[in-house]
Scaffold this active site. Sequence first.
Site, short mmCIF file in Angstrom:
data_model
loop_
_atom_site.label_atom_id
_atom_site.label_comp_id
_atom_site.label_asym_id
_atom_site.label_seq_id
_atom_site.Cartn_x
_atom_site.Cartn_y
_atom_site.Cartn_z
N LYS A 232 0.69 -1.41 0.65
CA LYS A 232 0.10 0.33 0.04
C LYS A 232 0.70 1.02 0.11
O LYS A 232 2.36 0.77 0.54
CB LYS A 232 -0.57 -0.17 1.07
CG LYS A 232 -1.79 1.04 1.32
CD LYS A 232 -3.11 1.00 2.80
CE LYS A 232 -3.49 1.91 2.85
NZ LYS A 232 -4.43 1.61 4.39
N SER B 97 -9.73 1.84 3.39
CA SER B 97 -8.46 2.46 2.38
C SER B 97 -7.49 1.78 1.62
O SER B 97 -6.91 2.26 0.65
CB SER B 97 -8.03 3.64 3.21
OG SER B 97 -7.51 2.54 4.16
N SER C 12 -9.48 -0.65 6.83
CA SER C 12 -9.14 -0.59 5.93
C SER C 12 -8.89 -1.78 5.68
O SER C 12 -7.87 -1.55 4.05
CB SER C 12 -7.98 0.68 5.66
OG SER C 12 -8.82 1.79 5.47
#
Lengths: 486, 484
Positions: free
Chosen positions: A76, A151, A175
Amino acid sequence: MHDKTVTQLAAALKSGELSSRELTSHFLQRIEKADGTLNSFITVTAEQALNQAEAADNARAAGKAGKLTGIPFALKDIFCTQGIKTSCGSKMLDNFIAPYSATVVEKLNAAGTISLGKTNMDEFAMGSSNESSYFGAVKNPWDLTAVPGGSSGGSAAAVAAGLVPAAMGTDTGGSIRQPAAFCGITGLKPTYGRVSRYGIIAYASSLDQAGPMAKSAEDCAHLLNVIAGHDVRDSTSVSRGVPDYTETLNAPLSGLKIGLPKEYFGDGLDADVEKAVLEAVKVYESLGATVREVSLPHTHYAIPAYYVIAPAEASSNLSRYDGVRFGHRCDAPADLIDLYTRSRAEGFGDEVKRRILIGTHTLSEGFFDAYYTKAQKVRRLIRQDFLDAFEDVDVLMGPASPTPAFDLGAKKDPVSMYLQDIYTIAVNLAGIPGISVPAGFSNGRPVGLQILGTHFAEAQLLNVAHQFQQATDWHLQRPAFAEEIA
Amino acid sequence: MQWETVIGLEVHVQLATRSKIFSGASTAFGAEPNTQACAVDLGLPGVLPVLNEQAVAMAVQFGLAVHADIPEVSVFDRKNYFYPDLPKGYQTSQMYHPIVGAGDVEITLDDESTKRIRIHHAHLEEDAGKSLHEDFHGMTGIDLNRAGTPLLEIVSEPDMRSAKEAAAYLKAIHSIVTYLGISDGNMAEGSMRCDVNVSVRPKGQEAFGTRAEIKNVNSFRFVERAIAFEVERQIELIEDGGKVVQETRLFDPERDETRSMRTKEEANDYRYFPCPDLLPVVLDQAYLDHLRSQLPELPADKRARFQAELGLSAYDAHVLSASREMAEFFEEVQQVCGDAKQAANWVQGELSGALNRENLSIQNSPVSARQLGELINRVLDDTINGKAAKQVFQALWNGQGDSADAVIDAKGLKQVTDTGAIEVMIDQVIAESPAQVAQYRDSEPDKRGKMIGYFVGQVMKASRGTANPQQVNGLLKEKLDALL
């Protein structure tokens, strides 16, 4: 090759059936072909990946390979990577190249894994759909009109589409677990303090935690083995031994006591999701588990408490983005205040600004006790709810999200977006671990089963999830999109 | 109307740790700008603070030295505000649960009276960087070397009633931190600076007046001057029918005045909240006991001991205990020579005079404590007289010999106590001074004592200062009186 798990690929590398270079090239090609559609990556580091793959193959030839040497994965874009842009999904950091790597990244490098690049995410990890990214929305490989969740949406979509075997995400209010559920993969949020936060761009420091996202619980166990542990550079990481999480995967579940929090099966829960979760619970009963209803009475305070604490911490954590030393700086500032206001106005998106405003307000003189102090009290009550429940049961089960993936652009109102995290947020407030595993579909979109354990019960969660995956094949389902990438 | 001044001080002490309070970067003073700032000090994304244990130990030692409560748990908070030399947009400090609780400090005033000043608390925090406004042609330069340097902020109660008391308090704090070795106390380099809260009230009134805070005063002298100006300003303002407003002011040493910086209305809302990146600091009794056992003898204890055990005056005891270096030097001299009064006189007289003339600190004295002690020994055992001792001191100061004895030998300064030898010199002086002898003879008996000085001087000169002055005096009197 692309539909194999990390565990299977590691075996193929070990037997010599595959080289890391072949594997890495294969996934890089898939990214090249498909990511124009998905938008799951912000940065692809093909050259570095191929170099790392060659080094991994050499290490293997020299007899120095570890379990995961040569396995590609993605990060990420919230994990700082030395020499490679780390944007955190924001215009603010579109030009930011860290001179250091996150501890998680260092550990993965040391294990010989191959980073293919940095995945898309909601800006500063604030969002549940990946739509707040400065780099554009990510599409859900199961349905290109749906969001992948957020997210860590880029990581989830990339794994689901077979662009990488596994990815790293972070989870502040759901997330990892919610996008894992939306994309039909397995995602683990470890106990707060289990994985170092050093080098992970902070959103809400007391809630942020990194974890693996992969095709199976077994893969997550392998990855957690690499990234877990105390770090002297993170005072909130816990000094506690790390077990081999793969060793207990096959422990039998007979006698396992499962609690179903009644608050997780109320209004707002999609009927298909509820059905899938209850079906999964039946599978556990067939494996010898017993089930009872439990109560987490302060559940409905979790979202309000979270939206006081997380923005408060965020408003402070994001103060460093002021245009002075790094990150976006406005053109030709007239004076200092102009430099601050325009750099921040231009560099941050709406959701980030909204949370900074909320946090600044709740910490203000005259409001602090009413909001922040009260929210911390609620947080303790929520934590106590879980501890009380774990007196009676081993794990809790429920949905990871009240609905399957929703359509891109469907949630315009921020509060309706916040309510997406109703089943995941309390877990961060309590600091306990949680895992989401695929448990069915609703109109072709995946449904996730969330399993929660007490602090540091990761081995148990992985065992419980793995046994489910031995008995079912939901985690083996692949979206058509993945199969169509030639 | 009679006015009373009320003063409270917030003293910021830079702790002498090798590395910063939350990072491994060096704290050394004077490096090239931004060469001692790591990713943590720069506030780069994703980095985290790690508390320097040495800073904790130093803060606790200070607390123990001022008889303070040391709470079991202290917590770091974030003080949020935007400023270019504050890289994270917040300062990590301690607002709600400081590491050092209430304590007190004894100050000594000019008349040697003492007073207790209460300390409200002391807390740990990180220093900010520096904004440099010169040399950048209308722009501002930022040097982050200082960012993250550990500070102990010591907050007093409003217990001081004059500029002198405030200066004495600041000196007492300076003395304690340098005794403990937790700070170099160098005010010129900013290792110690203070914010002064000043208000005035009609004498006899209980309620405090509105205070002004004078920021960043960095010398003992400036503290006195800033307070003197501010008190006068406030009294004039009130007597002219005005009102003091709560505000932050700056002291300008060049113009000798304070100027308004910002009023309360313009003050920041710092939005303090507990820092989620740092765990609460938990101190157990064993740790406190350990640190207590490491404490050196502190200035107040030393002062008391110098008076009680060594018989020094209050003044001498105060001066000699003011700094640890001074006290340690004095004590070594005293141990070598065994005479506290002589040791005190020499350290405060000849030695301090020479150090002041050459602007040296006592640590850099060319004459060591051992050398001075041995020199005093030679006076005490009558090897040399006082006059020769000053010559020996000067020679040692100039590096002309390793010890008092070596200098005495080399210069032939050994005192002549042989009566025969002195008599020879006296006879010669008398023979060469017929006029003075006649004058002596013709004087009234009570004036003769005064006149004898001339003869003593001549004999001492003839002996090149080595004759024992008491013996010379006695023999001269005998011989002159024999001539009457």
